[in-house]
Design a protein around this motif. Structure first.
Motif, PDB file in Angstrom:
ATOM      1  N   LEU A 112     -72.052  -5.734 -43.396  1.00 30.30           N
ATOM      2  CA  LEU A 112     -70.937  -6.482 -42.923  1.00 30.30           C
ATOM      3  C   LEU A 112     -71.360  -7.671 -41.943  1.00 30.30           C
ATOM      4  N   TYR A 113     -70.791  -8.900 -42.189  1.00 26.08           N
ATOM      5  CA  TYR A 113     -71.154 -10.088 -41.357  1.00 26.08           C
ATOM      6  C   TYR A 113     -69.848 -10.479 -40.594  1.00 26.08           C
ATOM      7  N   ALA A 114     -69.686 -10.448 -39.344  1.00 22.72           N
ATOM      8  CA  ALA A 114     -68.507 -10.918 -38.516  1.00 22.72           C
ATOM      9  C   ALA A 114     -68.523 -12.352 -38.293  1.00 22.72           C
ATOM     10  N   TRP A 115     -67.667 -13.014 -39.399  1.00 22.74           N
ATOM     11  CA  TRP A 115     -67.512 -14.729 -39.052  1.00 22.74           C
ATOM     12  C   TRP A 115     -66.543 -14.894 -37.865  1.00 22.74           C
ATOM     13  N   ASP A 116     -66.143 -13.959 -37.331  1.00 20.35           N
ATOM     14  CA  ASP A 116     -65.100 -14.255 -36.202  1.00 20.35           C
ATOM     15  C   ASP A 116     -65.589 -13.034 -35.257  1.00 20.35           C
ATOM     16  N   SER A 117     -64.731 -13.269 -34.022  1.00 23.74           N
ATOM     17  CA  SER A 117     -64.905 -12.378 -32.980  1.00 23.74           C
ATOM     18  C   SER A 117     -64.055 -11.352 -33.229  1.00 23.74           C
ATOM     19  N   LEU A 118     -64.917  -9.990 -32.854  1.00 26.77           N
ATOM     20  CA  LEU A 118     -64.076  -8.872 -32.975  1.00 26.77           C
ATOM     21  C   LEU A 118     -62.696  -8.667 -32.305  1.00 26.77           C
ATOM     22  N   ALA A 119     -62.614  -9.243 -31.142  1.00 23.91           N
ATOM     23  CA  ALA A 119     -61.547  -9.233 -30.401  1.00 23.91           C
ATOM     24  C   ALA A 119     -60.144 -10.184 -30.981  1.00 23.91           C
ATOM     25  N   ASN A 120     -60.638 -10.965 -32.087  1.00 21.58           N
ATOM     26  CA  ASN A 120     -59.571 -11.630 -32.714  1.00 21.58           C
ATOM     27  C   ASN A 120     -59.076 -10.769 -34.227  1.00 21.58           C
ATOM     28  N   LYS A 121     -59.959  -9.686 -34.444  1.00 24.51           N
ATOM     29  CA  LYS A 121     -59.715  -9.211 -35.875  1.00 24.51           C
ATOM     30  C   LYS A 121     -59.742  -7.664 -35.730  1.00 24.51           C
ATOM     31  N   PRO A 122     -58.644  -7.231 -35.293  1.00 22.35           N
ATOM     32  CA  PRO A 122     -58.555  -5.512 -35.170  1.00 22.35           C
ATOM     33  C   PRO A 122     -59.274  -4.880 -36.472  1.00 22.35           C
ATOM     34  N   GLN A 123     -58.651  -5.432 -37.634  1.00 26.77           N
ATOM     35  CA  GLN A 123     -59.138  -4.479 -38.798  1.00 26.77           C
ATOM     36  C   GLN A 123     -60.636  -4.686 -39.081  1.00 26.77           C
ATOM     37  N   LEU A 124     -61.220  -5.871 -38.536  1.00 23.21           N
ATOM     38  CA  LEU A 124     -62.728  -5.948 -38.549  1.00 23.21           C
ATOM     39  C   LEU A 124     -63.516  -5.022 -37.787  1.00 23.21           C
ATOM     40  N   ALA A 125     -62.806  -5.182 -36.538  1.00 20.20           N
ATOM     41  CA  ALA A 125     -63.474  -4.379 -35.647  1.00 20.20           C
ATOM     42  C   ALA A 125     -63.475  -2.731 -35.898  1.00 20.20           C
ATOM     43  N   ARG A 126     -62.256  -2.252 -36.591  1.00 24.18           N
ATOM     44  CA  ARG A 126     -62.440  -0.923 -37.026  1.00 24.18           C
ATOM     45  C   ARG A 126     -63.321  -0.487 -38.170  1.00 24.18           C
ATOM     46  N   LEU A 127     -63.640  -1.648 -39.119  1.00 26.62           N
ATOM     47  CA  LEU A 127     -64.551  -1.336 -40.016  1.00 26.62           C
ATOM     48  C   LEU A 127     -65.833  -1.429 -39.794  1.00 26.62           C
ATOM     49  N   ALA A 128     -66.207  -2.233 -38.764  1.00 24.64           N
ATOM     50  CA  ALA A 128     -67.471  -2.295 -37.939  1.00 24.64           C
ATOM     51  C   ALA A 128     -67.771  -1.003 -37.413  1.00 24.64           C
ATOM     52  N   LYS A 129     -66.865  -0.253 -36.779  1.00 24.17           N
ATOM     53  CA  LYS A 129     -67.262   1.181 -36.090  1.00 24.17           C
ATOM     54  C   LYS A 129     -67.585   2.098 -37.189  1.00 24.17           C
ATOM     55  N   ARG A 130     -67.317   2.008 -38.341  1.00 27.65           N
ATOM     56  CA  ARG A 130     -67.696   2.821 -39.629  1.00 27.65           C
ATOM     57  C   ARG A 130     -69.101   2.493 -40.257  1.00 27.65           C
ATOM     58  N   MET A 131     -69.615   1.328 -39.935  1.00 27.87           N
ATOM     59  CA  MET A 131     -70.557   0.654 -41.042  1.00 27.87           C
ATOM     60  C   MET A 131     -71.959   0.782 -40.033  1.00 27.87           C
ATOM     61  N   THR A 132     -72.981   0.959 -40.529  1.00 28.39           N
ATOM     62  CA  THR A 132     -74.328   1.010 -39.664  1.00 28.39           C
ATOM     63  C   THR A 132     -75.137  -0.181 -40.070  1.00 28.39           C
ATOM     64  N   ARG A 133     -74.721  -1.322 -40.803  1.00 23.59           N
ATOM     65  CA  ARG A 133     -75.397  -2.391 -41.087  1.00 23.59           C
ATOM     66  C   ARG A 133     -74.579  -3.484 -40.731  1.00 23.59           C
ATOM     67  N   VAL A 134     -74.450  -4.072 -39.450  1.00 15.77           N
ATOM     68  CA  VAL A 134     -73.646  -5.042 -39.103  1.00 15.77           C
ATOM     69  C   VAL A 134     -74.071  -6.111 -38.219  1.00 15.77           C
ATOM     70  N   ALA A 135     -73.966  -7.583 -38.726  1.00 13.07           N
ATOM     71  CA  ALA A 135     -74.421  -8.654 -37.862  1.00 13.07           C
ATOM     72  C   ALA A 135     -73.148  -9.448 -37.530  1.00 13.07           C
ATOM     73  N   SER A 136     -73.146 -10.512 -36.736  1.00  8.44           N
ATOM     74  CA  SER A 136     -72.274 -11.289 -36.088  1.00  8.44           C
ATOM     75  C   SER A 136     -72.802 -12.468 -35.839  1.00  8.44           C
ATOM     76  N   PHE A 137     -71.886 -13.711 -35.885  1.00 13.31           N
ATOM     77  CA  PHE A 137     -72.237 -14.977 -35.385  1.00 13.31           C
ATOM     78  C   PHE A 137     -71.960 -15.368 -33.820  1.00 13.31           C
ATOM     79  N   ASP A 138     -71.245 -13.895 -33.314  1.00 13.57           N
ATOM     80  CA  ASP A 138     -70.860 -14.027 -31.990  1.00 13.57           C
ATOM     81  C   ASP A 138     -71.765 -13.212 -31.084  1.00 13.57           C
ATOM     82  N   PRO A 139     -72.681 -14.018 -30.124  1.00  5.58           N
ATOM     83  CA  PRO A 139     -73.524 -13.502 -29.411  1.00  5.58           C
ATOM     84  C   PRO A 139     -72.911 -12.555 -28.276  1.00  5.58           C
TER      85      PRO A 139
END
Length: 358
Positions: A112-139
């Motif tokens: 999963l690559y988060a092309w948005d901040s998790l605070a703005n995407k509740p569904q993305l944040a929920r998916l990220a919690k369930r995955m173990t290979r996650v990257a983001s553009f948000d430091p």
């Protein structure tokens, strides 16, 4: 669902799934194919047109869920037919964890690559919690959650030679008109008029009627209507305008700290970046070490506070250098470099304990 071309440079066969925002994923996939990789991009939604999305929103929840399931099943079947080895989910909002589980059960690596901040995407944040290979553009998200930090990139051709004297536009804004961007642009236009700055605004909205519903009783916002366009701007037109501008204005989403594509596109075209309304205005730790000195010299950031002095920030930005970036910096923010980083990321073992993602 996409066409594959060219001879692959590796045995990896990659599927990219995400929302079809302005064709970025299709263009990234095309660029990676040009580099010799097997890549196909999929829109996570059955359709991304305003009309279809509106119809889907009006349908009962059960019918919307069935349409999504059918579309995702079609994507999964195509991935299996293609012999895909790696799947990259990019800021997905409708993909369920069951699809990830199904693909992984087939031996496919899913990241999963988060092309948005998790605070703005509740569904993305929920998916990220369930995955173990996650990257983001948000430091900030990466620092909090232990995700891999992968800054974004520019798909624009680099090497613009226009110096300050060859740039007839002082300030350029190009982007979707949402949130409080109208307010910021109103202030910028007023300052530009008072100071004699030359300003160009390329404002997009997917539906003028919807914009009118939201702003019809806000007379101060009506002035921006003259700039509104309901069809997305072609990338070549955007890059051409950036090459003519001294300063490109970045108006980030609320609660977003990652630098967006527009930032790297502006730099690649030799412009200075004025980032207004940032939650965190210190980008030193956000910029990769290789490019930090060059890009910091072309970056002015202003946090959103009651005392924000936009006029001073605008004058600061105009005093920054414009023109071609050093070759190594241009390469470091290019799509080619990002593609290499993504391939490395996809091939790494499980990255994080998923329970650390907040």
């Amino acid at each position: 669902m996409g066409v594959e071309t060219d001879v692959p440079r590796s045995d990896m066969r990659i599927a990219i799934i995400g929302p079809a925002f302005f064709g970025y994923l299709d263009r990234l996939a095309a660029h990676m194919r040009e580099l010799g990789h097997h890549v196909r991009a999929f829109d996570e939604r059955p359709s991304n047109t305003v009309v279809v999305k509106t119809i889907l929103r009006l349908l009962p929840a059960a019918m919307r869920a069935r349409a999504s399931r059918q579309h995702h099943a079609a994507i999964s079947a195509q991935i299996l037919r293609d012999g895909v080895t790696h799947v990259l989910l990019v800021s997905v909002e409708t993909i369920p964890i069951s699809l990830v589980t199904e693909l992984e059960a087939r031996g496919i690596k899913v990241a999963l690559y988060a092309w948005d901040s998790l605070a703005n995407k509740p569904q993305l944040a929920r998916l990220a919690k369930r995955m173990t290979r996650v990257a983001s553009f948000d430091p900030v998200d990466c620092k909090k959650s232990g995700m891999t930090y992968l800054p974004l990139f520019s798909l624009a051709p680099s090497g613009s030679t226009h110096g300050t004297a060859d740039r007839p536009v002082d300030f350029l804004f190009c982007g979707t008109l949402h949130g409080d961007r109208s307010k910021w642009l109103r202030q910028i236009r007023q300052i530009a008029a008072a100071r004699g700055y030359r300003i160009k605004i390329m404002a997009y909205t997917p539906a003028r009627g919807l914009w009118l519903v939201r702003n019809g009783f806000r007379p101060r916002e009506w002035g921006i209507m003259a700039y509104l366009q309901t069809t997305p701007f072609y990338p070549a037109a955007v890059y051409a305008e950036m090459a003519r501008a001294k300063v490109v204005i970045d108006l980030p989403h609320v609660r977003q700290t990652g630098l967006t594509m527009r930032c790297f596109e502006a730099w690649s075209q030799g412009a200075t970046l004025l980032s207004l309304g940032r939650v965190n205005s210190d980008h030193e730790t956000e910029l990769p070490a290789l490019v930090r000195p060059s890009l910091k010299a072309r970056l002015v950031t202003v946090a959103k506070t009651p005392s924000t002095d936009i006029e001073f920030a605008m004058s600061q930005a105009l005093a920054c250098p414009q023109g071609s970036l050093p070759a190594e910096v241009a390469m470091a923010i290019s799509a080619t470099h990002f593609a290499d980083r993504i391939l490395e990321f996809l091939n790494q073992p499980h990255m994080i304990d998923c329970h650390h993602v907040r």
